[in-house]
Design an enzyme around this catalytic site. Structure first.
Site, PDB file in Angstrom:
ATOM      1  CG  HIS A 234      -2.002  -6.468 -11.161  1.00 40.89           C
ATOM      2  ND1 HIS A 234      -2.322  -7.405 -12.121  1.00 40.89           N
ATOM      3  CD2 HIS A 234      -2.812  -6.751 -10.103  1.00 40.89           C
ATOM      4  CE1 HIS A 234      -3.267  -8.209 -11.670  1.00 40.89           C
ATOM      5  NE2 HIS A 234      -3.589  -7.837 -10.448  1.00 40.89           N
TER       6      HIS A 234
ATOM      7  CB  CYS B 112      -4.590  -7.004  -7.010  1.00 42.29           C
ATOM      8  SG  CYS B 112      -3.420  -7.409  -5.679  1.00 42.29           S
TER       9      CYS B 112
END
Length: 518
Positions: free
Chosen positions: A409, A428
């Protein structure tokens, strides 16, 4: 479907067909009725004149039981010889043409792979071969039978182990790492049974040598006794052998195009036909060894137990199937309870300033200032951050199925991309160039233009868009490799996974004395 009318066939032709089938089937199996004569002719030892397949079989059974503790795959080896009438194919077909000696020579040179030759019993095999080549060494038929069985079983066991080690690695990563979710092929009974059907031994042994240029580069550095800048020779060697083991694992991408993230290098590459067509800095999950407290030289036995930090990015492979532009961040409970609620308890305006909505039983709470977050149960509320410039996922996230709920992301926090140590996320992978990755996945055209426009909007709405061609993604952990100029690169073991791997490898590795002979 073809149908047969059995009434049209008389019993005699059917019996003839069945007999012919048996003859063909039996002819596929080795006939050793002349076992004694063949061995006598090749050894000039009169003891072998009396050798028979039946006599050998009885002793062979006993040796299989006695040697069971020394076999890595006793069930497979025992079953094979039971099903093949205890036929000593290695002894009969490969000793006297030098194949078994050749095989032992390959075993002896396995230190070139950083492995201990003793694992493969080269000395034991050569000593037994020497007995067959000395016409006075074997004194009686019982000794002959036992030596045949022992050499046969030892060769089969060592050849299986050697083949497995070079083609699949010594260890199964799934067994040593808690957060390893990459599809990795391991040897099975079919692959291991291939060694019983080798016709050209040298061709086979050459065929299983690792040929990956990366492997060969690390192997050369090991054989040259290289020492990396800032590392001792001992630590350099351990880096090399740990990463050579990783390269032996069958977990490499097979697709022509894929995305790969190397955690210790904090880097993402889009690979196409073997070349990087896009690379960027990334930030990964915070690691247990980010301060380099442990090294490959100074650690104890307990360090080989994998104890992942809660925020470490897992190793995995999956497929990117879609992107969410201007995503909503569904804040994980662990982050909500340990960070969001703590900040909200200090500052009643924290949630509104960060565009975070609070839900109870799926219903949005309009007035969050009335909630006493300091005393609230940790699992009572759900938190979601609306799209916008402050959203922790940035303007786009790339989705792929995985059990760890991680994704690639964007991020509003750009400063960490300037840091050398970028293990700073909650797990992440934050992208340095998310729009560049989107362009690689969607190509130039109206869909990518729509994505770029949506990412620039002041009042964005979350939009999910499927990737036109699903693209494989691999999140890996490699601390040592050869760059495009052939220079060996080393990176800090930020998660301590080299330490875990080396701890399990130690008993299989070549000693310093063995490596010094390279």
């Amino acid at each position: 479907m073809i149908k047969f009318n059995l009434k049209k066939f008389s019993p005699i032709p059917l019996l003839l067909i069945f007999a012919a089938f048996l003859l063909v089937f039996q002819s596929c199996k080795k006939s050793r009725s002349d076992l004694g004569a063949v061995l006598y002719k090749k050894t000039k030892n009169k003891v072998f004149k009396d050798a028979t397949p039946e006599g050998l079989a009885e002793v062979f059974k006993q040796v299989l039981v006695e040697e069971r503790k020394n076999m890595t795959n006793p069930n497979l080896i025992t079953a094979y010889y039971e099903q093949n009438d205890y036929d000593p194919a290695f002894v009969m077909d490969h000793i006297f043409n030098g194949d078994v000696d050749l095989t032992a020579n390959y075993f002896e040179k396995v230190n070139q792979h950083g492995l201990d030759p003793k694992m493969f019993n080269a000395d034991k095999i050569k000593a037994l071969v020497d007995k067959f080549q000395d016409k006075k060494a074997i004194k009686n038929i019982d000794e002959a039978y036992k030596d045949i069985a022992l050499l046969e079983i030892t060769t089969a066991n060592s050849l299986i182990n050697y083949s497995n080690a070079l083609q699949y690695g010594i260890l199964s990563p799934r067994k040593i790492y808690q957060r390893y979710f990459t599809a990795t092929k391991r040897p099975d009974s079919i692959s291991m049974s291939k060694i019983f059907h080798i016709t050209n031994m040298k061709a086979y042994l050459d065929s299983i040598q690792p040929k990956d240029p990366q492997y060969l580069a690390l192997q050369k550095a090991l054989m040259d006794g290289s020492t990396a800048p800032g590392l001792s020779k001992e630590e350099t060697t351990r880096y090399l052998v740990a990463n050579m083991e990783r390269l032996r694992w069958k977990n490499k991408p097979t697709q022509s195009k894929y995305v790969v993230v190397n955690i210790p290098d904090y880097r993402l590459d889009v690979m196409e036909n073997g070349q990087s067509v896009l690379n960027m800095k990334v930030c990964v999950g915070e690691g247990r060894n980010k301060d380099r407290e442990n090294s490959l030289v100074d650690y104890d036995e307990s360090d080989k137990i994998d104890r992942p930090f809660s925020r470490e990015t897992p190793q995995l492979n999956s497929v990117i199937h879609s992107v969410q532009v201007n995503p909503v961040w569904n804040i994980p409970e662990s982050i909500a309870s340990k960070e969001i609620m703590v900040e909200a308890a200090k500052d009643p305006y924290y949630l509104s300033s960060k565009n975070i909505d609070v839900y109870e039983n799926g219903k949005k709470i309009e007035d969050t200032e009335t909630i006493n977050f300091a005393n609230a149960p940790k699992d009572k509320y759900e938190f979601k951050q609306r799209p916008g410039d402050d959203n922790s996922l940035g303007k786009i996230k790339f989705l792929f199925n995985n059990k760890s709920s991680v994704y690639l992301h964007d991020t509003p926090a750009k400063e960490p991309f300037n840091w050398a140590m970028r293990a700073v996320s909650h797990g992440c992978v934050r992208l340095g160039d998310p729009q560049g990755l989107a362009q690689q996945l969607f190509g130039q055209g109206p869909t990518f233009d729509r994505i770029a426009k949506a990412m620039s909007e002041d009042n964005p709405e979350p939009t999910t868009i499927a990737v036109p061609s699903k693209t494989a993604v691999y999140i890996t952990y490699i601390t040592c490799w050869a760059d495009s100029n052939g220079i060996i690169q080393f990176r800090p073991d930020v998660y301590g996974l080299d330490i875990v791997l080396y701890g399990h490898l130690q008993k299989f590795l070549a000693t310093n004395d063995q490596l010094a002979k390279l």
